[in-house]
Enzyme design. Structure first.
Site, PDB file in Angstrom:
ATOM      1  N   ASP A   1      -2.416   0.838   7.352  1.00 28.53           N
ATOM      2  CA  ASP A   1      -1.648   0.710   6.105  1.00 28.53           C
ATOM      3  C   ASP A   1      -1.203  -0.734   5.869  1.00 28.53           C
ATOM      4  OD1 ASP A   1      -1.497   3.537   5.141  1.00 28.53           O
ATOM      5  OD2 ASP A   1      -0.579   3.813   7.103  1.00 28.53           O
TER       6      ASP A   1
ATOM      7  N   ASP B   1       0.884  -1.168   0.000  1.00 34.01           N
ATOM      8  CA  ASP B   1       0.000   0.000   0.000  1.00 34.01           C
ATOM      9  C   ASP B   1       0.920   1.217   0.000  1.00 34.01           C
ATOM     10  OD1 ASP B   1      -2.244   1.683   0.225  1.00 34.01           O
ATOM     11  OD2 ASP B   1      -2.066   1.708   2.409  1.00 34.01           O
TER      12      ASP B   1
ATOM     13  N   GLU C   1      -1.247  -1.398  -4.930  1.00 36.88           N
ATOM     14  CA  GLU C   1      -2.452  -0.626  -5.214  1.00 36.88           C
ATOM     15  C   GLU C   1      -2.187   0.378  -6.330  1.00 36.88           C
ATOM     16  OE1 GLU C   1      -5.488   0.616  -2.056  1.00 36.88           O
ATOM     17  OE2 GLU C   1      -4.341   2.444  -2.434  1.00 36.88           O
TER      18      GLU C   1
END
EC number: 3.1.21.10
Length: 173
Positions: A139, A8, A67
């Site tokens: 996160d 992420d 991502e």
């Protein structure tokens, strides 16, 4: 068996999550955050690159899932996020890992069942799916969710390929 590293990305905090997939079973290997406490962007990018490289060396993943960049209201933030993604991807490519990208909405849909899920819902489902004793940091939970999404997407793709192969052989199971 496969080991998947989920990332992420962020210019200040980059979450990572590592899981193992054996058939349909997922197990937790590790997670955390790469925190860049320096002010200048080039130094932060260097720390992200070094951190991702270290994680790859430690866990020896087979796949790298990250991502995708979403459209941010602040162009400067979106550019910094893109640069953080870029150095993480370069770290993976330098280790000859295949890179897969997933939209945040797809990750939430896969893990929670709702593309507009809140961070707390993602944390809860990651905890449940991986049988963790507590919710991971936000996160890190997002990174684990990205890795879980890769497992589901790749497993579905494999099943579809097998179905097509059986159809070409004249059989449908």
């Amino acid at each position: 068996m496969a080991i998947i590293l989920g990332i992420d990305p962020g210019s200040r905090v980059t979450g990572y999550g590592v899981i193992r997939q054996v058939g349909r079973q997922l197990s937790y290997l590790g997670s955390g955050c790469i925190r860049t406490k320096v002010d200048d962007l080039p130094s932060r990018l260097k720390l992200i690159y070094a951190g991702v490289t270290e994680i790859i060396t430690q866990f020896q993943p087979d796949y790298f899932a990250i991502e995708q960049v979403f459209m941010a209201k602040n162009a400067d933030s979106a550019l910094k996020l893109g640069q953080a993604r870029g150095v993480a991807i370069v770290a993976a490519v330098n280790q000859e890992l295949p890179v897969f990208e997933y939209a945040a909405r797809q990750v939430k849909q896969t893990v929670v069942g709702m593309g507009s899920a809140e961070k707390s819902q993602v944390q809860h489902m990651v905890r449940t799916l991986l049988k963790l004793p507590a919710n991971p940091q936000a996160d890190a939970a997002d990174a684990l969710a990205i890795a879980i999404t890769h497992c589901h997407v790749s497993q579905n793709a494999m099943q579809m390929s097998e179905s097509r192969l059986n159809l070409t052989r004249g059989r449908l199971r």
